[in-house]
Design an enzyme around this catalytic site. Structure first.
Site, PDB file in Angstrom:
ATOM      1  N   ASN A  34       0.842  -1.200   0.000  1.00 53.48           N
ATOM      2  CA  ASN A  34       0.000   0.000   0.000  1.00 53.48           C
ATOM      3  C   ASN A  34       0.875   1.248   0.000  1.00 53.48           C
ATOM      4  O   ASN A  34       2.109   1.154  -0.010  1.00 53.48           O
ATOM      5  CB  ASN A  34      -0.966  -0.015   1.184  1.00 53.48           C
ATOM      6  CG  ASN A  34      -0.223  -0.097   2.499  1.00 53.48           C
ATOM      7  OD1 ASN A  34       0.514   0.819   2.863  1.00 53.48           O
ATOM      8  ND2 ASN A  34      -0.397  -1.201   3.214  1.00 53.48           N
TER       9      ASN A  34
ATOM     10  N   PHE B  88      -3.258   3.693  15.374  1.00 48.33           N
ATOM     11  CA  PHE B  88      -3.501   4.712  14.362  1.00 48.33           C
ATOM     12  C   PHE B  88      -4.666   4.249  13.496  1.00 48.33           C
ATOM     13  O   PHE B  88      -4.891   3.048  13.359  1.00 48.33           O
ATOM     14  CB  PHE B  88      -2.251   4.918  13.484  1.00 48.33           C
ATOM     15  CG  PHE B  88      -1.416   6.089  13.929  1.00 48.33           C
ATOM     16  CD1 PHE B  88      -0.714   6.031  15.119  1.00 48.33           C
ATOM     17  CD2 PHE B  88      -1.346   7.253  13.163  1.00 48.33           C
ATOM     18  CE1 PHE B  88       0.041   7.107  15.546  1.00 48.33           C
ATOM     19  CE2 PHE B  88      -0.587   8.338  13.582  1.00 48.33           C
ATOM     20  CZ  PHE B  88       0.107   8.258  14.771  1.00 48.33           C
TER      21      PHE B  88
ATOM     22  N   ASP C 290      -4.444  -6.011   5.331  1.00 48.78           N
ATOM     23  CA  ASP C 290      -5.467  -6.807   6.011  1.00 48.78           C
ATOM     24  C   ASP C 290      -5.509  -8.233   5.478  1.00 48.78           C
ATOM     25  O   ASP C 290      -5.875  -9.156   6.189  1.00 48.78           O
ATOM     26  CB  ASP C 290      -6.842  -6.145   5.818  1.00 48.78           C
ATOM     27  CG  ASP C 290      -6.926  -4.819   6.570  1.00 48.78           C
ATOM     28  OD1 ASP C 290      -6.329  -4.740   7.653  1.00 48.78           O
ATOM     29  OD2 ASP C 290      -7.568  -3.879   6.069  1.00 48.78           O
TER      30      ASP C 290
ATOM     31  N   LYS D  62       7.365 -17.605 -10.718  1.00 44.45           N
ATOM     32  CA  LYS D  62       6.573 -16.516 -11.291  1.00 44.45           C
ATOM     33  C   LYS D  62       5.348 -17.082 -12.022  1.00 44.45           C
ATOM     34  O   LYS D  62       5.484 -18.009 -12.830  1.00 44.45           O
ATOM     35  CB  LYS D  62       7.457 -15.719 -12.265  1.00 44.45           C
ATOM     36  CG  LYS D  62       6.764 -14.530 -12.855  1.00 44.45           C
ATOM     37  CD  LYS D  62       7.654 -13.782 -13.833  1.00 44.45           C
ATOM     38  CE  LYS D  62       6.861 -12.670 -14.497  1.00 44.45           C
ATOM     39  NZ  LYS D  62       7.569 -12.091 -15.628  1.00 44.45           N
TER      40      LYS D  62
ATOM     41  N   LYS E 137     -12.969   2.177  16.109  1.00 43.26           N
ATOM     42  CA  LYS E 137     -11.728   1.385  15.999  1.00 43.26           C
ATOM     43  C   LYS E 137     -11.012   1.299  17.332  1.00 43.26           C
ATOM     44  O   LYS E 137     -10.438   0.277  17.685  1.00 43.26           O
ATOM     45  CB  LYS E 137     -10.830   2.014  14.925  1.00 43.26           C
ATOM     46  CG  LYS E 137      -9.813   1.062  14.356  1.00 43.26           C
ATOM     47  CD  LYS E 137      -9.165   1.607  13.103  1.00 43.26           C
ATOM     48  CE  LYS E 137      -9.994   1.344  11.866  1.00 43.26           C
ATOM     49  NZ  LYS E 137      -9.343   1.763  10.628  1.00 43.26           N
TER      50      LYS E 137
ATOM     51  N   PRO F 124      -3.023 -11.516  10.672  1.00 46.20           N
ATOM     52  CA  PRO F 124      -3.228 -11.267  12.101  1.00 46.20           C
ATOM     53  C   PRO F 124      -3.305  -9.767  12.361  1.00 46.20           C
ATOM     54  O   PRO F 124      -2.672  -8.977  11.667  1.00 46.20           O
ATOM     55  CB  PRO F 124      -1.977 -11.871  12.756  1.00 46.20           C
ATOM     56  CG  PRO F 124      -0.955 -11.923  11.661  1.00 46.20           C
ATOM     57  CD  PRO F 124      -1.711 -12.093  10.371  1.00 46.20           C
ATOM     58  N   ASP F 125      -4.076  -9.378  13.357  1.00 45.25           N
ATOM     59  CA  ASP F 125      -4.146  -7.962  13.754  1.00 45.25           C
ATOM     60  C   ASP F 125      -3.091  -7.738  14.842  1.00 45.25           C
ATOM     61  O   ASP F 125      -3.265  -8.180  15.992  1.00 45.25           O
ATOM     62  CB  ASP F 125      -5.550  -7.620  14.261  1.00 45.25           C
ATOM     63  CG  ASP F 125      -5.721  -6.120  14.470  1.00 45.25           C
ATOM     64  OD1 ASP F 125      -4.771  -5.480  14.974  1.00 45.25           O
ATOM     65  OD2 ASP F 125      -6.790  -5.595  14.115  1.00 45.25           O
ATOM     66  N   ILE F 126      -2.014  -7.087  14.470  1.00 41.42           N
ATOM     67  CA  ILE F 126      -0.868  -6.954  15.381  1.00 41.42           C
ATOM     68  C   ILE F 126      -1.241  -6.103  16.593  1.00 41.42           C
ATOM     69  O   ILE F 126      -0.985  -6.482  17.740  1.00 41.42           O
ATOM     70  CB  ILE F 126       0.330  -6.335  14.625  1.00 41.42           C
ATOM     71  CG1 ILE F 126       0.713  -7.234  13.445  1.00 41.42           C
ATOM     72  CG2 ILE F 126       1.521  -6.130  15.572  1.00 41.42           C
ATOM     73  CD1 ILE F 126       1.679  -6.612  12.461  1.00 41.42           C
TER      74      ILE F 126
ATOM     75  N   LYS G 197     -10.145  -2.271  18.895  1.00 39.22           N
ATOM     76  CA  LYS G 197      -8.752  -2.709  19.093  1.00 39.22           C
ATOM     77  C   LYS G 197      -8.426  -2.858  20.579  1.00 39.22           C
ATOM     78  O   LYS G 197      -7.427  -3.464  20.935  1.00 39.22           O
ATOM     79  CB  LYS G 197      -7.775  -1.684  18.483  1.00 39.22           C
ATOM     80  CG  LYS G 197      -7.978  -1.422  17.003  1.00 39.22           C
ATOM     81  CD  LYS G 197      -7.232  -2.401  16.146  1.00 39.22           C
ATOM     82  CE  LYS G 197      -7.491  -2.117  14.673  1.00 39.22           C
ATOM     83  NZ  LYS G 197      -6.760  -3.018  13.791  1.00 39.22           N
TER      84      LYS G 197
HETATM   85  N1  CTP Z   1      -3.147  -2.846  12.569  1.00 33.47           N
HETATM   86  C1  CTP Z   1      -2.366  -3.907  12.940  1.00 33.47           C
HETATM   87  N2  CTP Z   1      -2.485  -5.102  12.288  1.00 33.47           N
HETATM   88  C2  CTP Z   1      -3.383  -5.262  11.294  1.00 33.47           C
HETATM   89  C3  CTP Z   1      -4.189  -4.173  10.902  1.00 33.47           C
HETATM   90  C4  CTP Z   1      -4.046  -2.977  11.559  1.00 33.47           C
HETATM   91  O1  CTP Z   1      -1.539  -3.766  13.854  1.00 33.47           O
HETATM   92  N3  CTP Z   1      -3.479  -6.420  10.690  1.00 33.47           N
HETATM   93  C5  CTP Z   1      -3.030  -1.585  13.311  1.00 33.47           C
HETATM   94  C6  CTP Z   1      -2.452  -0.420  12.538  1.00 33.47           C
HETATM   95  O2  CTP Z   1      -1.059  -0.348  12.709  1.00 33.47           O
HETATM   96  C7  CTP Z   1      -3.180   0.750  13.169  1.00 33.47           C
HETATM   97  C8  CTP Z   1      -4.523   0.183  13.553  1.00 33.47           C
HETATM   98  O3  CTP Z   1      -4.347  -1.214  13.657  1.00 33.47           O
HETATM   99  O4  CTP Z   1      -2.557   1.161  14.358  1.00 33.47           O
HETATM  100  C9  CTP Z   1      -5.654   0.472  12.621  1.00 33.47           C
HETATM  101  O5  CTP Z   1      -5.273   0.126  11.307  1.00 33.47           O
HETATM  102  P1  CTP Z   1      -6.292   0.339  10.094  1.00 33.47           P
HETATM  103  O6  CTP Z   1      -5.679  -0.265   8.859  1.00 33.47           O
HETATM  104  O7  CTP Z   1      -6.753   1.751  10.045  1.00 33.47           O
HETATM  105  O8  CTP Z   1      -7.512  -0.515  10.608  1.00 33.47           O
HETATM  106  P2  CTP Z   1      -8.027  -1.933  10.302  1.00 33.47           P
HETATM  107  O9  CTP Z   1      -8.027  -2.751  11.545  1.00 33.47           O
HETATM  108  O10 CTP Z   1      -7.330  -2.531   9.134  1.00 33.47           O
HETATM  109  O11 CTP Z   1      -9.548  -1.624   9.971  1.00 33.47           O
HETATM  110  P3  CTP Z   1     -10.270  -1.214   8.564  1.00 33.47           P
HETATM  111  O12 CTP Z   1      -9.436  -1.803   7.458  1.00 33.47           O
HETATM  112  O13 CTP Z   1     -11.608  -1.820   8.682  1.00 33.47           O
HETATM  113  O14 CTP Z   1     -10.331   0.282   8.544  1.00 33.47           O
END
Ligand code: CTP
Length: 410
Positions: free
Chosen positions: A217, A336, A286, A296, A350, A314-316, A354
């Site tokens: 991204n 953030f 995500d 390739k 959010k 995973p959501d860190i 979180k």
């Molecule tokens: N984050 C994370 N791990 C992920 C996704 C997000 O640690 N897999 C953390 C980001 O570093 C940030 C926060 O979660 O601090 C929010 O990230 P954001 O991309 O805005 O939110 P998402 O959880 O991805 O929600 P959405 O895509 O629905 O907006």
């Protein structure tokens, strides 16, 4: 607002080939809003002329021809008193091995050493940027002198490593002017996170499709790098887990480079166990391809892209925030949110999702890659805006906020 606005420095040059870098440092200090009075030793005059330093600093240079330390240009003839009293710091760059030895013994047979000795020790810090051959630097005498000078209240700005003018390679080069500038700016920041351990994630992640392609991204990592720098300036011990970005590591920050979200999680979890503050600025993907092709993926002539299956990453932040250390508050977690619309509503939701005490919202497309930003702080009580400013200025405000909220600055 420049970082050194209103500051006045004595920039001292002792003899060494690194004097050519002092010219650049002088310009950099002035560009950041400082005024600079150059004082040179006679030996420094062998390497760079007072004319160069006068032109850059816009002031007559002292010391180069007044071996005694007295100077008729000053009404009382005592520049060592007058010039040191008006300075916010004396910076000696380059500081030769000989000059270090001289300072150590409190010798004062030239204007610069006399001025260092005569400075009000509690009010005028002395910052030294050593510059010498690697053997001179490693010599026990120099190392001993450095330790003693530190004990006597001087700040040693460290040395660089690499190819030296003498043809040898090793430690002892003077730091580059931008590095010195970063250290000098940091020196004057309030130490509101002294002794705290801060962990920051930054940048995008890279999720491989095959050996040559992947999903990423537009995150530049600049906000996260600015927060790591601000935390370091505030006296914290900082670890920065960075996705693929082309940014220099802030001075004094430990950096761990990662690629994918899973790599980032693996690097973050053990550090989180050792940290007091966690700031998640990374734009973590995500989704990742369910499998990565070993070779390739070639076109098959059908005109259609091969179907990719995705799986959620995973959501860190949530993992760390909901770990025992995060949930108990021993680790203060800051998230953030990069949104494209309805910032406040999304950021509030959010924060709860979180499980973090503080969430920082910003409009992603408006800030990706830019040097400035505007932030919205969201906590359980409500919201507060941090008006548009450079990312470093905002990072410093956020660090001050974290310090207050964690009681670190108390
Ligand atoms: N984050 C994370 N791990 C992920 C996704 C997000 O640690 N897999 C953390 C980001 O570093 C940030 C926060 O979660 O601090 C929010 O990230 P954001 O991309 O805005 O939110 P998402 O959880 O991805 O929600 P959405 O895509 O629905 O907006």
């Amino acid at each position: 607002m420049t970082d050194l606005a209103g500051k006045h420095f004595v920039l001292g040059l002792s003899g060494g080939i690194a004097c050519y870098k002092a010219a650049e440092l002088c310009r950099a200090l002035i560009k950041q809003g400082a005024t600079v009075q150059v004082v040179m030793t006679q030996a420094a005059g062998q390497f760079i002329t007072p004319v160069t330093m006068q032109a850059l600093s816009n002031r007559p240079v002292f010391g180069s021809h007044d071996v005694s330390g007295f100077d008729a240009r000053e009404a009382n003839g005592m520049p060592h008193i007058n010039l040191s009293r008006e300075a916010d710091a004396i910076i000696v760059a380059p500081c030769s091995a000989d000059f270090m030895a001289k300072l150590l013994h409190g010798r004062a047979d030239d204007l610069l050493s006399l001025m260092c000795l005569a400075r009000p020790i509690g009010q005028v810090p002395l910052l030294l940027a050593p510059a010498m051959n690697r053997e001179m630097w490693a010599h026990p005498a120099t190392q001993r002198n450095m330790a003693q000078l530190t004990a006597d209240g001087a700040t040693i700005l460290g040395v660089g490593s690499g190819f030296q003018a003498c043809g040898e390679t090793g430690d002892g080069r003077m730091l580059e002017p931008p590095e010195l500038l970063e250290d000098i700016v940091a020196f004057f920041q309030p130490k509101v996170l002294a002794g705290r351990r801060v962990l920051v994630t930054a940048g995008p992640t890279w999720e491989s499709i095959d050996p040559v392609r992947g999903i990423t991204n537009l995150s530049s990592g600049k906000m996260g790098f600015a927060i790591a720098r601000a935390a370091r300036e505030a006296g914290a011990e900082v670890t920065l887990v960075a996705g693929p970005v082309h940014l220099p590591t802030p001075r004094g920050v430990r950096r761990i480079d990662v690629q994918s979200a899973r790599d980032m999680l693996a690097a973050t979890l053990p550090c989180a166990e050792q940290s007091d503050v966690f700031v998640a600025t990374a734009a973590v993907a995500d989704w990742r391809p369910a499998s990565t092709a070993g070779e390739k993926i070639k076109k098959d002539g059908s005109g259609h892209m091969p179907q990719l299956q995705f799986t959620e990453n995973p959501d860190i932040l949530a993992t760390v925030a909901q770990s025992p250390r995060g949930a108990s508050g021993a680790l203060f977690c800051v998230g953030f949110a990069a949104e494209s619309h309805d910032l406040e509503a999304h950021a509030r939701a959010k924060r709860v999702r979180k499980g973090v005490p503080l969430l920082v919202g910003n409009i992603g497309p408006a800030t990706f890659g830019a040097d400035d930003n505007a932030l919205l702080l969201v906590d359980a009580q409500g919201t507060r805006e941090l008006a548009r400013a450079t990312k470093l200025e905002l990072a410093r405000k956020l660090i001050a906020e974290i310090s207050t909220r964690t009681g670190a600055g108390a």
